[in-house]
Scaffold this motif. Structure first.
Motif, PDB file in Angstrom:
ATOM      1  N   ALA A 108       0.820  -1.218   0.000  1.00  0.00           N
ATOM      2  CA  ALA A 108       0.000   0.000   0.000  1.00  0.00           C
ATOM      3  C   ALA A 108       0.854   1.269   0.000  1.00  0.00           C
ATOM      4  CB  ALA A 108      -0.949  -0.011   1.201  1.00  0.00           C
ATOM      5  N   ALA A 109       1.772   1.397   0.940  1.00  0.00           N
ATOM      6  CA  ALA A 109       2.569   2.624   1.040  1.00  0.00           C
ATOM      7  C   ALA A 109       3.525   2.805  -0.139  1.00  0.00           C
ATOM      8  CB  ALA A 109       3.334   2.649   2.358  1.00  0.00           C
ATOM      9  N   PRO A 110       4.254   1.768  -0.562  1.00  0.00           N
ATOM     10  CA  PRO A 110       5.130   1.959  -1.733  1.00  0.00           C
ATOM     11  C   PRO A 110       4.374   2.395  -2.983  1.00  0.00           C
ATOM     12  CG  PRO A 110       5.729  -0.041  -0.591  1.00  0.00           C
ATOM     13  CD  PRO A 110       4.461   0.435   0.041  1.00  0.00           C
ATOM     14  N   VAL A 111       3.171   1.877  -3.181  1.00  0.00           N
ATOM     15  CA  VAL A 111       2.389   2.247  -4.359  1.00  0.00           C
ATOM     16  C   VAL A 111       1.860   3.677  -4.231  1.00  0.00           C
ATOM     17  CG1 VAL A 111       0.267   1.750  -5.643  1.00  0.00           C
ATOM     18  CG2 VAL A 111       1.790  -0.122  -4.969  1.00  0.00           C
ATOM     19  N   LEU A 112       1.335   4.027  -3.048  1.00  0.00           N
ATOM     20  CA  LEU A 112       0.721   5.342  -2.868  1.00  0.00           C
ATOM     21  C   LEU A 112       1.745   6.447  -2.656  1.00  0.00           C
ATOM     22  CD1 LEU A 112      -2.291   4.372  -0.560  1.00  0.00           C
ATOM     23  CD2 LEU A 112      -2.373   4.988  -2.983  1.00  0.00           C
ATOM     24  N   VAL A 113       2.796   6.150  -1.913  1.00  0.00           N
ATOM     25  CA  VAL A 113       3.756   7.194  -1.528  1.00  0.00           C
ATOM     26  C   VAL A 113       4.971   7.216  -2.447  1.00  0.00           C
ATOM     27  CG1 VAL A 113       5.214   8.071   0.330  1.00  0.00           C
ATOM     28  CG2 VAL A 113       2.992   7.041   0.868  1.00  0.00           C
ATOM     29  N   LEU A 114       5.549   6.043  -2.691  1.00  0.00           N
ATOM     30  CA  LEU A 114       6.743   5.974  -3.544  1.00  0.00           C
ATOM     31  C   LEU A 114       6.404   5.877  -5.028  1.00  0.00           C
ATOM     32  CD1 LEU A 114       9.038   3.572  -1.475  1.00  0.00           C
ATOM     33  CD2 LEU A 114       8.866   6.069  -1.375  1.00  0.00           C
ATOM     34  N   LYS A 115       5.113   5.690  -5.335  1.00  0.00           N
ATOM     35  CA  LYS A 115       4.634   5.604  -6.717  1.00  0.00           C
ATOM     36  C   LYS A 115       5.235   4.406  -7.458  1.00  0.00           C
ATOM     37  CE  LYS A 115       2.410   9.340  -5.832  1.00  0.00           C
ATOM     38  NZ  LYS A 115       0.965   9.241  -5.469  1.00  0.00           N
ATOM     39  N   GLN A 116       5.497   3.319  -6.734  1.00  0.00           N
ATOM     40  CA  GLN A 116       5.916   2.085  -7.391  1.00  0.00           C
ATOM     41  C   GLN A 116       4.712   1.447  -8.076  1.00  0.00           C
ATOM     42  OE1 GLN A 116       7.695  -0.591  -4.590  1.00  0.00           O
ATOM     43  NE2 GLN A 116       9.619   0.530  -4.445  1.00  0.00           N
ATOM     44  N   SER A 117       4.993   0.671  -9.097  1.00  0.00           N
ATOM     45  CA  SER A 117       3.911  -0.121  -9.701  1.00  0.00           C
ATOM     46  C   SER A 117       3.582  -1.269  -8.751  1.00  0.00           C
ATOM     47  CB  SER A 117       4.358  -0.679 -11.042  1.00  0.00           C
ATOM     48  OG  SER A 117       5.368  -1.658 -10.865  1.00  0.00           O
ATOM     49  N   LYS A 118       2.363  -1.766  -8.837  1.00  0.00           N
ATOM     50  CA  LYS A 118       1.967  -2.892  -7.985  1.00  0.00           C
ATOM     51  C   LYS A 118       2.841  -4.111  -8.251  1.00  0.00           C
ATOM     52  CE  LYS A 118      -2.857  -1.668  -7.087  1.00  0.00           C
ATOM     53  NZ  LYS A 118      -4.278  -2.097  -7.175  1.00  0.00           N
ATOM     54  N   ALA A 119       3.204  -4.317  -9.507  1.00  0.00           N
ATOM     55  CA  ALA A 119       4.037  -5.468  -9.854  1.00  0.00           C
ATOM     56  C   ALA A 119       5.418  -5.355  -9.207  1.00  0.00           C
ATOM     57  CB  ALA A 119       4.170  -5.578 -11.371  1.00  0.00           C
ATOM     58  N   ALA A 158       7.383  -2.006   7.159  1.00  0.00           N
ATOM     59  CA  ALA A 158       8.231  -0.830   7.364  1.00  0.00           C
ATOM     60  C   ALA A 158       9.428  -0.850   6.417  1.00  0.00           C
ATOM     61  CB  ALA A 158       8.695  -0.767   8.819  1.00  0.00           C
ATOM     62  N   LEU A 159       9.992  -2.022   6.185  1.00  0.00           N
ATOM     63  CA  LEU A 159      11.160  -2.137   5.313  1.00  0.00           C
ATOM     64  C   LEU A 159      10.814  -1.888   3.847  1.00  0.00           C
ATOM     65  CD1 LEU A 159      12.912  -5.251   6.881  1.00  0.00           C
ATOM     66  CD2 LEU A 159      13.681  -2.869   7.010  1.00  0.00           C
ATOM     67  N   MET A 160       9.552  -2.036   3.486  1.00  0.00           N
ATOM     68  CA  MET A 160       9.142  -1.790   2.106  1.00  0.00           C
ATOM     69  C   MET A 160       9.432  -0.365   1.671  1.00  0.00           C
ATOM     70  SD  MET A 160       7.823  -4.437   0.445  1.00  0.00           S
ATOM     71  CE  MET A 160       6.781  -3.690  -0.812  1.00  0.00           C
TER      72      MET A 160
END
Length: 252
Positions: A108-119, A158-160
């Motif tokens: 959730a956070a990497p996609v929303l905050v870091l703008k990573q793709s879900k994949a 957290a590590l994500m």
């Protein structure tokens, strides 16, 4: 220097919780924060990632310098978000989203905050869960996990965000004794990998074995600090010696 805290104060109404905290953490340091309940350990950690705003003092995280004076705080919301990306925090009660499975909690956070793709985020989540020994729990929900498993998922979440510093607020206090060792093992592996960590804990064996420095708080002040090998072998203050004896009656 990864972190520097100078003259940090925090009060809630008329209660002074932190009274002039000064500490530093270099890259790769593992600092064990010790102290009785109410000593200020949790509040200190919550001030470091701005869940609680300090009343006074200065925080330096790498190139970030945050000044607090009489409750005034001039940083923008974007600056706060940028800072929190660098600081991971693991709480006593796991704080997983119960309506999301493990994978969804992690990405959730990497996609929303870091703008990573879900994949991309899923690949990283799978790697971290394998590291935590939880590969088979990718699609499980928190209610289907033991306390130790939930806490390991919380660490992975957290590590994500690829933090520079990890804060742990009594990460084993909500666990049954048999689950404590599996969480401490993961934290020990993190320490061995060079992660900078501040750990509020009552686990004296963990503090002895994993931390390189100990900070002992009492009534919002640092009473004693130093190398773990030295402060455990020969406490400099009567107060810390009494704390160690209370935590371990066989301590001499």
């Amino acid at each position: 220097m990864m972190l520097q805290v100078s003259n940090l104060h925090k009060s809630f109404k008329q209660q002074k919780v932190l009274q002039g905290i000064d500490l530093t953490a270099n890259k790769g340091d593992v600092l064990a924060l010790l102290g009785s309940s109410g000593s200020g350990k949790s509040t200190l950690l919550r001030c470091l990632n701005l869940l609680n705003l300090p009343d006074q003092g200065t925080l330096k995280f790498g190139h970030h310098i945050l000044n607090f004076e009489q409750g005034n705080f001039e940083q923008s919301a974007d600056e706060v978000i940028a800072l929190r990306k660098k600081i991971g925090m693991v709480f006593q009660q796991f704080n997983l989203w119960v309506h999301m499975n493990v994978l969804e909690n992690l990405i959730a956070a990497p996609v929303l905050v870091l703008k990573q793709s879900k994949a991309e985020a899923k690949v990283e989540a799978e790697k971290l869960l394998a590291r935590m020994g939880l590969s088979e729990k990718l699609y499980a929900y928190p209610s289907e996990l033991s306390g130790g498993q939930q806490q390991r998922v919380a660490i992975a979440r957290a590590l994500m965000m690829k933090p520079d510093i990890m804060l742990f607020d009594e990460p084993t206090s909500a666990l049954d004794p048999e689950m404590v060792s599996e969480v401490l093992l993961v934290m020990q592996q993190l320490a061995q990998s060079g992660m900078t960590m501040l750990v509020a804990t009552h686990e004296l064996n963990f503090a002895r074995q994993v931390s390189n420095r100990v900070i002992f708080l009492d009534e919002g002040r640092i009473i004693e600090q130093g190398l773990s090998t030295e402060v455990f072998a020969k406490p400099a203050t009567v107060r810390f010696q009494r704390f160690l004896q209370a935590m371990n009656p066989r301590y001499e």
